[in-house]
Design an enzyme around this catalytic site. Structure first.
Site, PDB file in Angstrom:
ATOM      1  N   ASP A  18       0.828  -1.195   0.000  1.00  0.00           N
ATOM      2  CA  ASP A  18       0.000   0.000   0.000  1.00  0.00           C
ATOM      3  C   ASP A  18       0.866   1.249   0.000  1.00  0.00           C
ATOM      4  O   ASP A  18       1.974   1.239  -0.546  1.00  0.00           O
ATOM      5  CB  ASP A  18      -0.942  -0.025   1.205  1.00  0.00           C
ATOM      6  N   HIS A  77      -4.049   5.786   3.334  1.00  0.00           N
ATOM      7  CA  HIS A  77      -4.669   4.538   2.897  1.00  0.00           C
ATOM      8  C   HIS A  77      -3.999   3.317   3.533  1.00  0.00           C
ATOM      9  O   HIS A  77      -4.669   2.415   4.048  1.00  0.00           O
ATOM     10  CB  HIS A  77      -4.594   4.464   1.375  1.00  0.00           C
ATOM     11  N   ASN A 105     -12.873  -0.008  -7.499  1.00  0.00           N
ATOM     12  CA  ASN A 105     -13.985   0.920  -7.332  1.00  0.00           C
ATOM     13  C   ASN A 105     -14.432   1.476  -8.671  1.00  0.00           C
ATOM     14  O   ASN A 105     -13.641   1.613  -9.604  1.00  0.00           O
ATOM     15  CB  ASN A 105     -13.577   2.077  -6.414  1.00  0.00           C
ATOM     16  N   SER A 124     -11.134  -1.207  -1.364  1.00  0.00           N
ATOM     17  CA  SER A 124      -9.802  -1.281  -0.764  1.00  0.00           C
ATOM     18  C   SER A 124      -9.885  -1.363   0.753  1.00  0.00           C
ATOM     19  O   SER A 124      -8.961  -1.872   1.399  1.00  0.00           O
ATOM     20  CB  SER A 124      -8.958  -0.073  -1.178  1.00  0.00           C
TER      21      SER A 124
END
Length: 390
Positions: free
Chosen positions: A76, A105, A195, A262
């Protein structure tokens, strides 16, 4: 004179300085991120648990395992190393810009997987005793596919048992090879289905989620239905909570109202850590199939087998497993129907009312029979006859 530098020494030192300069020139300097200012989080959380934790009932699974002994690699944007609920065993910086999470994130994803339980703090991770290895592959939400490939390979080298990839990428030969290497190394690869941010996303699957053998995760609302932002074009194994998510955030803070596949993915990766700790004899494919088989049941297109169920994942005895020996048969079934695991049926109030009435009538009849059996002989002894009045 005393202390004077001799000519040969001067040549030697000059040569050494030249070699050192060449070496430093050959090593790229660590470039600082252009803008390392993630959105501000909050230091205060509501008193109640976030809906995702209550929905998954994770604490109930902790009676059997909290993920100890399992290594989860998070690919990430880095991590807030100083967050009080996060214990990070290792950080690999693929970007050469430092471990700092400039997006937030990676900190959120890491926390959903393995944030420690702290009394009085309503948030906790799914597998708080799991070992976290963070591989920073970007200072953005999406990064260079080469760095993603490197991160997957480094996660394999680090001995990961589970890899969480909350990143969407395109199909690429090197990415496919890295994922196949991870699967061949007996690693559960859990990836976001992606997404929908525009019309171009609705018909394009996300990778590595769409590769065979990867546990692909969609996003769901509390009722288990797919949220609009979850990409249905990607084949989905299960869904996880994907809207109104609370998670740790840089600055030793928390972020509320997060949404996307996510953030759904780490709930499933944390569940995979629980399963691997509970059933260390299962290989990665068996772990993936167990999580799919014990999900709550499909809720339509893009939801796969339904919402991940950590409690059933660590407790269920599956139809293709021997009692007390959780080893999936070889070959395992390609898929199990949604009703393969017996669920508790809803209360049938009508049936309960009928059963109560019937039972009550039977009890009354029995009482009348007993009364007649006692009273009739007694009446006869006293000369009572039917129709006779005194």
């Amino acid at each position: 004179g005393p202390g004077a530098l001799r000519f040969p020494d001067m040549i030697g030192r000059a040569l050494l300085a030249s070699l050192l300069a060449l070496h430093l020139a050959a090593v790229p300097a660590a470039a600082a991120p252009d803008d390392c200012r993630p959105e501000k989080g909050t230091l205060q959380l509501p008193a109640g648990e976030p809906w995702a934790q209550k929905r998954l009932d994770v604490k109930n699974a902790w009676r059997l395992t909290r993920g100890a002994g399992v290594t989860v690699a998070v690919i990430d944007s880095g991590v807030d190393y100083g967050h009080p609920q996060l214990r990070v065993s290792k950080i690999v910086d693929e970007t050469h810009t430092g471990h700092h999470d400039c997006v937030g994130h990676g900190t959120a994803v890491s926390g959903i997987i393995a944030a420690r339980y702290v009394a009085g703090v309503p948030f906790h991770g799914v597998a708080p005793d799991a070992r976290l290895v963070v591989l920073k592959q970007s200072n953005k939400r999406d990064g260079d596919i080469r760095k993603l490939v490197d991160a997957i390979n480094h996660a394999v080298d680090a001995g990961a048992d589970v890899i969480n990839v909350s990143v969407r990428a395109s199909d690429h030969t090197s990415l496919r090879a890295a994922v196949q290497r991870a699967l061949a190394s007996d690693i559960v690869v859990v990836a976001a289905a992606g997404n929908v941010t525009g019309p171009d996303d609705e018909s394009v699957p996300a990778y590595p989620a769409a590769y065979d053998g990867v546990l692909s995760v969609g996003g769901a609302a509390p009722d288990g239905r797919r949220v609009d932002s979850s990409n249905a074009a990607t084949p989905v194994g299960v869904v996880g909570p994907g809207t109104d998510i609370t998670a740790p955030w840089p600055g030793k803070a928390y972020k509320r109202g997060l949404e996307g596949t996510s953030y759904a993915t780490p709930y499933v990766a944390g569940t995979a850590a629980l399963v691997r700790a509970r059933f260390p004899g299962l290989n990665q494919e068996q772990v993936r199939r167990r999580i799919i088989a014990t999900a709550d049941g499909t809720a339509g297109a893009g939801t796969g087998a339904g919402m991940v169920n950590p409690v059933l994942a660590v407790t269920a005895v599956l139809p293709y497993e021997a009692a007390n020996a959780p080893v999936v048969a070889d070959p395992p079934p390609t898929a199990l129907p949604a009703d393969a695991i017996a669920k508790v049926p809803p209360r049938d109030e009508t049936a309960i009312g009928i059963a109560t009435a019937v039972g009550g009538g039977a009890l009354l009849a029995a009482m009348v029979a007993v009364a007649l059996a006692l009273l009739v002989p007694l009446g006869r002894r006293r000369g009572w006859r039917p129709g006779r009045t005194s």
